[in-house]
Design a protein around this motif. Structure first.
Motif, short mmCIF file in Angstrom:
data_model
loop_
_atom_site.label_atom_id
_atom_site.label_comp_id
_atom_site.label_asym_id
_atom_site.label_seq_id
_atom_site.Cartn_x
_atom_site.Cartn_y
_atom_site.Cartn_z
N MET A 77 0.84 -1.20 0.00
CA MET A 77 0.00 0.00 0.00
C MET A 77 0.88 1.26 0.00
N VAL A 78 0.39 2.26 -0.65
CA VAL A 78 1.06 3.55 -0.72
C VAL A 78 0.39 4.47 0.30
N ASP A 79 1.19 5.07 1.18
CA ASP A 79 0.62 5.96 2.19
C ASP A 79 0.89 7.43 1.81
N THR A 80 0.49 8.33 2.70
CA THR A 80 0.62 9.77 2.39
C THR A 80 2.08 10.20 2.27
N LEU A 81 2.97 9.61 3.03
CA LEU A 81 4.39 9.95 2.89
C LEU A 81 4.93 9.48 1.54
N ASP A 82 4.52 8.29 1.11
CA ASP A 82 4.93 7.81 -0.21
C ASP A 82 4.42 8.77 -1.30
N LEU A 83 3.18 9.22 -1.16
CA LEU A 83 2.62 10.15 -2.14
C LEU A 83 3.40 11.47 -2.17
N LYS A 84 3.85 11.94 -1.02
CA LYS A 84 4.66 13.16 -0.97
C LYS A 84 6.01 12.93 -1.64
N ILE A 85 6.59 11.78 -1.43
CA ILE A 85 7.86 11.44 -2.10
C ILE A 85 7.65 11.41 -3.60
N ILE A 86 6.59 10.76 -4.04
CA ILE A 86 6.28 10.67 -5.47
C ILE A 86 6.09 12.06 -6.07
N GLU A 87 5.36 12.93 -5.37
CA GLU A 87 5.15 14.30 -5.88
C GLU A 87 6.47 15.03 -6.03
N SER A 88 7.35 14.89 -5.07
CA SER A 88 8.66 15.53 -5.14
C SER A 88 9.46 15.01 -6.32
N LEU A 89 9.43 13.70 -6.53
CA LEU A 89 10.17 13.10 -7.65
C LEU A 89 9.54 13.45 -9.00
N LYS A 90 8.23 13.66 -9.03
CA LYS A 90 7.58 14.07 -10.28
C LYS A 90 8.03 15.47 -10.69
N VAL A 91 8.24 16.34 -9.72
CA VAL A 91 8.72 17.69 -10.02
C VAL A 91 10.16 17.65 -10.50
N ASN A 92 10.99 16.86 -9.82
CA ASN A 92 12.40 16.72 -10.19
C ASN A 92 12.88 15.36 -9.72
N SER A 93 13.03 14.44 -10.65
CA SER A 93 13.41 13.08 -10.27
C SER A 93 14.85 12.99 -9.77
N ARG A 94 15.59 14.09 -9.85
CA ARG A 94 16.97 14.09 -9.35
C ARG A 94 17.08 14.70 -7.95
N THR A 95 15.94 15.01 -7.34
CA THR A 95 15.95 15.55 -5.98
C THR A 95 16.58 14.53 -5.05
N SER A 96 17.50 14.99 -4.21
CA SER A 96 18.20 14.07 -3.32
C SER A 96 17.28 13.58 -2.20
N PHE A 97 17.64 12.44 -1.65
CA PHE A 97 16.88 11.89 -0.53
C PHE A 97 16.96 12.84 0.67
N VAL A 98 18.08 13.53 0.82
CA VAL A 98 18.23 14.51 1.90
C VAL A 98 17.18 15.61 1.74
N GLU A 99 17.07 16.16 0.53
CA GLU A 99 16.12 17.25 0.28
C GLU A 99 14.68 16.79 0.46
N ILE A 100 14.37 15.62 -0.07
CA ILE A 100 13.00 15.09 0.10
C ILE A 100 12.71 14.88 1.57
N GLY A 101 13.68 14.34 2.30
CA GLY A 101 13.50 14.13 3.73
C GLY A 101 13.20 15.42 4.47
N LYS A 102 13.92 16.49 4.12
CA LYS A 102 13.66 17.80 4.74
C LYS A 102 12.24 18.28 4.43
N GLN A 103 11.80 18.05 3.20
CA GLN A 103 10.46 18.51 2.79
C GLN A 103 9.35 17.79 3.54
N ILE A 104 9.54 16.50 3.83
CA ILE A 104 8.44 15.72 4.41
C ILE A 104 8.70 15.23 5.82
N GLY A 105 9.85 15.59 6.38
CA GLY A 105 10.12 15.24 7.77
C GLY A 105 10.59 13.81 8.00
N LEU A 106 11.36 13.26 7.06
CA LEU A 106 11.93 11.92 7.22
C LEU A 106 13.44 11.98 7.05
#
Length: 139
Positions: A1-30
């Protein structure tokens, strides 16, 4: 199952698939490692099927983009599908319902290239061409 955090990760990658895991983590609190694990799970389950590059076709010398609605002649669907690799100009192609049964986005050099492309299609069916004037998402 895909949860809300997964959806936030997907949205970030859709905008820029080269966004680092560090940056995505900062955006969503992981933590970056948690983001990495979630992305890996999304890839393993094929929710994320791959990553692609968006090109500026005009800068590559392809100044003409068109949509073609295509009505295949009876019995030509399998032959056309088998021959698709002979048409590198086709950027996207879909089988659809309605009067026409194929919808294509085609990238070409110029009008002469379009004419030659259409001539190659005529053995399979009847094309209806629509010039793309602009991408409204880019305005």
């Amino acid at each position: 199952m895909v949860d809300t955090l997964d959806l936030k990760i997907i949205e970030s990658l859709k905008v820029n698939s080269r966004t680092s895991f560090v940056e995505i983590g900062k955006q969503i609190g992981l933590s970056p490692s948690s983001v990495r694990e979630r992305v890996q799970k999304l890839e393993d389950t094929e929710v994320i099927k791959g990553y692609n590059v968006q090109l500026d076709n005009k800068k590559l010398g392809f100044g003409l983009e068109v949509f073609i609605m295509f009505k295949l002649f009876s019995g030509k669907l399998k032959i056309f599908c088998d021959d698709l690799n002979q048409f590198p100009e086709i950027y996207e192609v879909y089988r659809i319902t309605g009067t026409h049964n194929i919808f294509m986005k085609v990238v070409l050099i110029d009008q002469l290239h379009l004419q030659q492309f259409i001539d190659r299609l005529l053995v399979y069916g009847e094309p209806t061409t629509h010039l793309i004037l602009s991408d409204l998402k880019d305005l």
